[in-house]
Design a protein around this motif. Sequence first.
Motif, PDB file in Angstrom:
ATOM      1  N   PRO A  45       0.810  -1.181   0.173  1.00  0.00           N
ATOM      2  CA  PRO A  45       0.002  -0.045   0.086  1.00  0.00           C
ATOM      3  C   PRO A  45       0.924   1.313   0.025  1.00  0.00           C
ATOM      4  N   THR A  46       0.638   2.207  -0.963  1.00  0.00           N
ATOM      5  CA  THR A  46       1.163   3.463  -1.078  1.00  0.00           C
ATOM      6  C   THR A  46       0.222   4.740  -1.163  1.00  0.00           C
ATOM      7  N   PRO A  47       0.703   5.929  -1.122  1.00  0.00           N
ATOM      8  CA  PRO A  47      -0.343   7.065  -1.342  1.00  0.00           C
ATOM      9  C   PRO A  47      -0.791   7.017  -2.695  1.00  0.00           C
ATOM     10  N   ARG A  48      -1.708   7.789  -3.237  1.00  0.00           N
ATOM     11  CA  ARG A  48      -1.928   7.852  -4.525  1.00  0.00           C
ATOM     12  C   ARG A  48      -1.332   9.334  -5.085  1.00  0.00           C
ATOM     13  N   VAL A  49      -0.710   9.263  -6.244  1.00  0.00           N
ATOM     14  CA  VAL A  49      -0.223  10.592  -6.777  1.00  0.00           C
ATOM     15  C   VAL A  49      -1.143  11.131  -7.396  1.00  0.00           C
ATOM     16  N   ILE A 154      10.307   4.322  10.538  1.00  0.00           N
ATOM     17  CA  ILE A 154       9.154   4.063  11.202  1.00  0.00           C
ATOM     18  C   ILE A 154       7.984   5.146  11.091  1.00  0.00           C
ATOM     19  N   THR A 155       8.312   6.044  10.836  1.00  0.00           N
ATOM     20  CA  THR A 155       7.366   7.316  10.742  1.00  0.00           C
ATOM     21  C   THR A 155       6.733   7.335   9.322  1.00  0.00           C
ATOM     22  N   HIS A 156       7.306   6.197   8.412  1.00  0.00           N
ATOM     23  CA  HIS A 156       6.908   6.173   6.933  1.00  0.00           C
ATOM     24  C   HIS A 156       6.229   5.080   6.928  1.00  0.00           C
ATOM     25  N   VAL A 157       5.772   4.214   7.631  1.00  0.00           N
ATOM     26  CA  VAL A 157       5.186   2.973   7.781  1.00  0.00           C
ATOM     27  C   VAL A 157       3.633   3.202   8.741  1.00  0.00           C
ATOM     28  N   PHE A 158       2.537   3.155   8.105  1.00  0.00           N
ATOM     29  CA  PHE A 158       1.191   3.599   8.721  1.00  0.00           C
ATOM     30  C   PHE A 158       0.482   2.058   8.601  1.00  0.00           C
ATOM     31  N   GLY A 166      -0.393   1.773   4.554  1.00  0.00           N
ATOM     32  CA  GLY A 166       0.338   2.580   3.625  1.00  0.00           C
ATOM     33  C   GLY A 166       1.755   2.878   4.018  1.00  0.00           C
ATOM     34  N   VAL A 167       2.534   2.901   2.988  1.00  0.00           N
ATOM     35  CA  VAL A 167       4.116   3.273   3.078  1.00  0.00           C
ATOM     36  C   VAL A 167       4.202   4.493   2.281  1.00  0.00           C
ATOM     37  N   ILE A 168       4.998   5.463   2.754  1.00  0.00           N
ATOM     38  CA  ILE A 168       5.201   6.711   2.200  1.00  0.00           C
ATOM     39  C   ILE A 168       6.585   6.965   2.183  1.00  0.00           C
ATOM     40  N   ASP A 169       6.906   8.373   1.434  1.00  0.00           N
ATOM     41  CA  ASP A 169       8.177   8.802   1.163  1.00  0.00           C
ATOM     42  C   ASP A 169       9.116   8.004   0.371  1.00  0.00           C
ATOM     43  N   TRP A 170       9.009   7.515  -0.895  1.00  0.00           N
ATOM     44  CA  TRP A 170       9.768   6.733  -1.803  1.00  0.00           C
ATOM     45  C   TRP A 170      10.673   7.270  -2.562  1.00  0.00           C
TER      46      TRP A 170
END
Length: 245
Positions: A45-49, A154-158, A166-170
């Motif tokens: 899972p990732t954010p949507r662009v 760890i702040t990038h894993v929700f 969700g995992v952010i900041d790629w």
Amino acid sequence: MEEIEVVVAHSERATLRVGDVFLKVDVDPRRTEVEVQAIALAPIPTPRVLWREPPVLAISAVPGTALGRLGEPSPASRAAWVAAGAAVRALHDAPLPPWPGPDVDALAACLDDECGRLLAGGVLPRDLITRNREVAQAAMRPWKPVFIHGDLQITHVFVEDDTVVGVIDWSEAAPGDALFDLATLTLGHEEHLDDVIAGYGADVDLDVIRGWWSWRSLIAVRWLVEHGFDPSLPGCELDVLRARM
């Protein structure tokens, strides 16, 4: 207009939140391009662009709450940490992204250069630098590249209900060392390493994990200080380095 939250801001990049939209401004267009491509390729899972208008990238917020923060006890359950390990394994099992990643010679040279700067500037005690430089050598060995996140703090894993949502900041994603991701995820949270490994489902060389903890902390300290962050806070990078003494 909704309230604007400044998530992070320094001379290289800034991230603003407006409602459920994050606006990321980066001086390096390559990082933005990597983030867009990695989000499209990642099997987790990732954010949507939402849109991209250089130098701005707009992405959606992800649900859930962060696994934790460096320097603070994690509020997440053991099951959530196990789930994080499983998500990392799914990423590492995916096909490699089609751009180059870091190689061991470049990372070793970076370590040598940074340790020299730390010593010359008196930023850290000499024995702390020397010891952690020795520990970091365990990570400076050949590896089979996998699809890594590259900045899996760890702040990038929700997580939500013990599931990674969700995992952010790629922007640092690339072919690289699997154990670098596992080390970054557990930096300052060594007590959860066994849970992450259980979810990851593979044998892990603990000396290499410790090596990456030392490498990442040594590399980060001077940058953090210069950009207004404090690596000396309890549980943060200086404590990680002291734990190897």
